[in-house]
Design an enzyme around this catalytic site. Structure first.
Site, PDB file in Angstrom:
ATOM      1  N   HIS A  17       0.740  -1.185  -0.005  1.00  6.38           N
ATOM      2  CA  HIS A  17       0.003  -0.063  -0.081  1.00  6.38           C
ATOM      3  C   HIS A  17       0.964   1.226   0.055  1.00  6.38           C
ATOM      4  CE1 HIS A  17      -3.216  -2.534   2.212  1.00  6.38           C
ATOM      5  NE2 HIS A  17      -3.566  -2.499   1.205  1.00  6.38           N
ATOM      6  N   LYS A  41     -17.524  -6.564   7.330  1.00  5.44           N
ATOM      7  CA  LYS A  41     -16.144  -7.364   7.688  1.00  5.44           C
ATOM      8  C   LYS A  41     -16.054  -7.140   9.210  1.00  5.44           C
ATOM      9  CE  LYS A  41     -13.493  -7.037   3.316  1.00  5.44           C
ATOM     10  NZ  LYS A  41     -12.527  -6.217   2.562  1.00  5.44           N
ATOM     11  N   ARG A  90      -2.012  -6.158  -8.357  1.00 11.34           N
ATOM     12  CA  ARG A  90      -1.001  -7.012  -8.008  1.00 11.34           C
ATOM     13  C   ARG A  90      -0.913  -7.928  -9.289  1.00 11.34           C
ATOM     14  NH1 ARG A  90      -3.329  -8.127  -2.337  1.00 11.34           N
ATOM     15  NH2 ARG A  90      -4.946  -8.088  -3.828  1.00 11.34           N
ATOM     16  N   SER A 128      -2.982  -7.725   3.197  1.00 11.52           N
ATOM     17  CA  SER A 128      -3.347  -7.529   4.675  1.00 11.52           C
ATOM     18  C   SER A 128      -3.728  -8.978   5.144  1.00 11.52           C
ATOM     19  CB  SER A 128      -4.170  -6.663   4.688  1.00 11.52           C
ATOM     20  OG  SER A 128      -4.094  -5.042   4.321  1.00 11.52           O
TER      21      SER A 128
HETATM   22  O1  PNS Z   1      -8.814  -2.739   0.281  1.00  9.92           O
HETATM   23  P1  PNS Z   1      -9.989  -3.389  -0.676  1.00  9.92           P
HETATM   24  O2  PNS Z   1     -11.034  -3.897   0.535  1.00  9.92           O
HETATM   25  O3  PNS Z   1      -9.600  -4.108  -1.618  1.00  9.92           O
HETATM   26  O4  PNS Z   1     -10.836  -1.938  -0.825  1.00  9.92           O
HETATM   27  C1  PNS Z   1     -12.225  -2.158  -1.438  1.00  9.92           C
HETATM   28  C2  PNS Z   1     -12.919  -0.847  -1.567  1.00  9.92           C
HETATM   29  C3  PNS Z   1     -12.757  -0.064  -0.204  1.00  9.92           C
HETATM   30  C4  PNS Z   1     -12.173   0.181  -2.618  1.00  9.92           C
HETATM   31  C5  PNS Z   1     -14.188  -0.991  -2.212  1.00  9.92           C
HETATM   32  O5  PNS Z   1     -15.017  -2.162  -1.375  1.00  9.92           O
HETATM   33  C6  PNS Z   1     -15.204   0.058  -2.077  1.00  9.92           C
HETATM   34  O6  PNS Z   1     -14.887   1.113  -2.793  1.00  9.92           O
HETATM   35  N1  PNS Z   1     -16.224   0.150  -1.299  1.00  9.92           N
HETATM   36  C7  PNS Z   1     -17.140   1.433  -0.985  1.00  9.92           C
HETATM   37  C8  PNS Z   1     -18.310   0.870  -1.852  1.00  9.92           C
HETATM   38  C9  PNS Z   1     -18.365   1.163  -3.215  1.00  9.92           C
HETATM   39  O7  PNS Z   1     -18.137   2.449  -3.467  1.00  9.92           O
HETATM   40  N2  PNS Z   1     -18.231   0.215  -3.934  1.00  9.92           N
HETATM   41  C10 PNS Z   1     -18.076   0.505  -5.367  1.00  9.92           C
HETATM   42  C11 PNS Z   1     -19.149   0.176  -6.179  1.00  9.92           C
HETATM   43  S1  PNS Z   1     -18.879  -1.308  -7.112  1.00  9.92           S
END
Ligand code: PNS
Length: 160
Positions: A17, A41, A90, A128
């Site tokens: 990150h 989560k 990745r 993570s």
């Molecule tokens: O680190 P992560 O868990 O891969 O991040 C995922 C994240 C936070 C980017 C994603 O889950 C997110 O944007 N969640 C907020 C809800 C949203 O806007 N979803 C996208 C519509 S598909």
């Protein structure tokens, strides 16, 4: 002014990150690292702890701010006048999910684009979840997360 948002769970922030933060912050005027407050989560660290760790490990980068949010990333981005979403890629396994999110976000808000940075090779395997798995089994995570975060993981899991 180009404002970008780097959203994620960051539970906890890894060197992968940090690599994305360092590189993307050089491409834009301001980068907001935004921790998602996701009730569904069960994280190891609270949102506040994750925000604090991110603030500590990014304190040397002037144009980075750390915040948390709930709800949609695009709504948060709009509230903060950000029109770039930064994500790290990745491996090919990330691609489908990332493409789905980027496309959905762009359909919801056409003015926001997602840019992907390929993770530096030495962190291409890192997540993570893997860090947590190594840590709970008493493995050394110092190669994977910043020193400050190693300490926080040890404190959280009551190990040394
Ligand atoms: O680190 P992560 O868990 O891969 O991040 C995922 C994240 C936070 C980017 C994603 O889950 C997110 O944007 N969640 C907020 C809800 C949203 O806007 N979803 C996208 C519509 S598909």
């Amino acid at each position: 002014m180009k404002v970008g948002i780097y959203p994620g769970s960051f539970d906890p922030v890894t060197k992968g990150h940090l690599d994305i933060i360092e590189r993307s912050s050089k491409m834009i005027d301001k980068l907001i690292v935004a921790v998602l407050n996701n009730n569904s989560k069960s994280p190891l660290f609270s949102v506040e702890e994750r925000v604090n760790m991110l603030r500590e490990v990014t304190k040397g980068i002037d144009n980075v701010v750390v915040d948390s949010f709930s709800g949609l990333t695009v709504d948060y981005a709009q509230r903060n006048h950000a029109n770039i979403i930064v994500r790290g890629l990745r491996a090919v396994t990330d691609f489908e999910y990332e493409l789905q999110m980027a496309q959905t976000n762009r359909i919801m808000v056409n003015s926001i684009d997602t840019i992907f940075l390929t993770t530096s090779l030495q962190y291409a395997y890192l997540s993570s979840s893997i860090v947590k798995e190594v840590a709970v089994n008493n493995g050394d995570v110092s190669k994977f997360v910043p020193e400050y975060v190693v300490k926080k993981i040890q404190d959280k899991l009551n190990i040394s």
